[in-house]
Write a protein that holds these residues in place. Structure first.
Motif, PDB file in Angstrom:
ATOM      1  N   TYR A 203       0.809  -1.220   0.000  1.00  0.00           N
ATOM      2  CA  TYR A 203       0.000   0.000   0.000  1.00  0.00           C
ATOM      3  C   TYR A 203       0.849   1.279   0.000  1.00  0.00           C
ATOM      4  N   PHE A 204       2.128   1.142  -0.259  1.00  0.00           N
ATOM      5  CA  PHE A 204       2.981   2.335  -0.255  1.00  0.00           C
ATOM      6  C   PHE A 204       2.654   3.254  -1.428  1.00  0.00           C
ATOM      7  N   LYS A 205       2.320   2.668  -2.584  1.00  0.00           N
ATOM      8  CA  LYS A 205       1.994   3.485  -3.755  1.00  0.00           C
ATOM      9  C   LYS A 205       0.786   4.372  -3.476  1.00  0.00           C
ATOM     10  N   ASN A 208       1.950   7.612  -1.787  1.00  0.00           N
ATOM     11  CA  ASN A 208       2.543   8.560  -2.736  1.00  0.00           C
ATOM     12  C   ASN A 208       1.478   9.207  -3.615  1.00  0.00           C
ATOM     13  N   ASP A 209       0.495   8.396  -4.053  1.00  0.00           N
ATOM     14  CA  ASP A 209      -0.516   8.906  -4.988  1.00  0.00           C
ATOM     15  C   ASP A 209      -1.485   9.870  -4.318  1.00  0.00           C
ATOM     16  N   HIS A 213       4.895  12.641  -2.469  1.00  0.00           N
ATOM     17  CA  HIS A 213       6.174  11.967  -2.195  1.00  0.00           C
ATOM     18  C   HIS A 213       6.766  12.367  -0.849  1.00  0.00           C
ATOM     19  N   ALA A 214       6.439  13.561  -0.366  1.00  0.00           N
ATOM     20  CA  ALA A 214       6.950  13.956   0.943  1.00  0.00           C
ATOM     21  C   ALA A 214       6.406  13.023   2.024  1.00  0.00           C
ATOM     22  N   ALA A 215       5.132  12.668   1.906  1.00  0.00           N
ATOM     23  CA  ALA A 215       4.546  11.717   2.850  1.00  0.00           C
ATOM     24  C   ALA A 215       5.209  10.351   2.687  1.00  0.00           C
ATOM     25  N   GLY A 216       5.450   9.964   1.424  1.00  0.00           N
ATOM     26  CA  GLY A 216       6.131   8.687   1.180  1.00  0.00           C
ATOM     27  C   GLY A 216       7.513   8.656   1.811  1.00  0.00           C
ATOM     28  N   THR A 279      -3.022  10.270   8.543  1.00  0.00           N
ATOM     29  CA  THR A 279      -2.510   8.987   9.008  1.00  0.00           C
ATOM     30  C   THR A 279      -2.119   8.128   7.818  1.00  0.00           C
ATOM     31  N   CYS A 280      -0.885   7.701   7.803  1.00  0.00           N
ATOM     32  CA  CYS A 280      -0.366   6.859   6.715  1.00  0.00           C
ATOM     33  C   CYS A 280      -0.267   5.423   7.226  1.00  0.00           C
TER      34      CYS A 280
END
Length: 351
Positions: A203-205, A208-209, A213-216, A279-280
């Protein structure tokens, strides 16, 4: 022609011209000591003592009296100071009109040791003494060597830093693929058994989506903390792709322990990460293999097999680990649950 008349010079003048001289009276007793020689006797020069009680004359041999000393002529004397720690001396004795003698000494090749031992400077030697020039050369050499040593240390530090940078992932601080290749080659070359895990984030993509990318990047930093907490100093945690990681456990091939580590990693990855109030949430899928599975371990083959086991975990619903076995096949992910272990169901059996 006028007869030559000996010059008269004060003790102060002698001290300046010959700071390492001894003035002896007609009985061979020491009456005056040059200032540099005082360093041998910091609590007082041996005035009034016989030269032969203070020095041993090593050469010429058989000089045991003051009269014999006066007859040495042009011979160079080799002397050792008695009762004190000092380098050997060289010297020359000249008779005086009053029956005494002037004995001028030098440290010779022992001057470097003497300078270090007695903390001497150029002021302790006659201005015309070549020792002064040698001291300057020694000092210059020491300064140059000191700078060279500093430069060497700086270059070594720069080389280590460059090597560290070349083997480090700039974002996470974990090792990179180049470091992984080096570690695998070393372990295989030295015959050290090891376990290998291939981890891919789930679920990392989506992070980012949806959040950028900063959150990634923030999530990847948290992933690095989880992996470092699960590994030892002798292990390797490497980021080998955007959201792919390889872990190498030196000397560890116990599958039960490796499965527990995989479970701990997955649970750690499932801890939510906060980014700008959002929340990530991610998880991870892991494929494991060990060097004991191979008669002759090969890095490429082991990475390939760990990749097959990883995709078996992906196929079974993610957030789980799989230990490689031949039943998984070469190209297709496995169709059943036998080789996969879910962190919710506990570690799987060894397959």
């Amino acid at each position: 022609m006028n007869a030559f008349r000996p010059a008269s010079i004060s003790s102060t003048g002698l001290d300046r011209l010959m700071p390492m001289h001894l003035m002896l009276d007609c009985e061979g007793l020491i009456r005056h000591v040059g200032p540099t020689l005082h360093c041998l006797w910091p609590y007082g020069a041996p005035l009034g003592q016989s030269l032969f009680d203070v020095f041993r004359i090593d050469r010429p041999r058989n000089i045991g009296s003051f009269a014999a000393l006066l007859n040495t002529g042009q011979d160079r004397l080799h002397l050792t100071a008695l009762g004190v720690e000092a380098p050997a001396f060289k010297g020359h004795a000249v008779p005086l009109e009053d029956g005494g003698a002037l004995l001028n000494l030098t440290f010779g090749i022992g001057v470097v040791e003497a300078v270090r031992q007695f903390d001497l400077t150029d002021a302790d030697f006659a201005p015309t003494d070549l020792t002064v020039e040698m001291l300057y050369l020694i000092e210059a050499k020491s300064a140059v060597m000191g700078e060279l040593n500093k430069l060497t240390l700086r270059l070594q530090g720069a080389r280590v830093a460059a090597e560290e940078k070349a083997y480090t992932d700039t974002l996470t601080g974990l090792k990179n693929r180049r470091a992984m290749d080096v570690v695998l080659a070393r372990l295989i070359g030295q015959g050290i058994p090891f376990g290998l895990m291939h981890l891919d984030l789930d679920y990392f993509k989506d992070i980012n989506d949806t959040l950028g990318h900063a959150a990634g990047d923030q999530v990847l930093l948290q992933v690095a903390k989880v992996l470092l907490a699960a590994t030892r100093a002798e292990d390797l945690a490497a980021r080998v792709g955007g959201d792919e990681f390889v872990l190498v456990f030196a000397g560890l091939t116990d599958l039960s322990r490796l499965n527990k580590i995989a479970t701990r990693i997955i649970r750690g990855l499932e801890e939510p990460t906060q980014f700008n109030g959002q929340t990530c949430r991610i998880s991870g899928s892991i494929g494991t293999t060990i060097s004991d599975f191979y008669p002759s371990p090969n890095a490429e083959a082991m990475l390939h097999d760990a990749d097959i086991a990883l995709y078996a975990s992906k196929h079974k619903g993610k957030a789980c680990f799989t230990v490689f076995s031949e039943s998984l096949g070469e190209l297709e992910p496995p169709k059943g649950r036998e080789a996969a272990g879910s962190v919710n169901d506990g570690p799987p059996g060894v397959h």
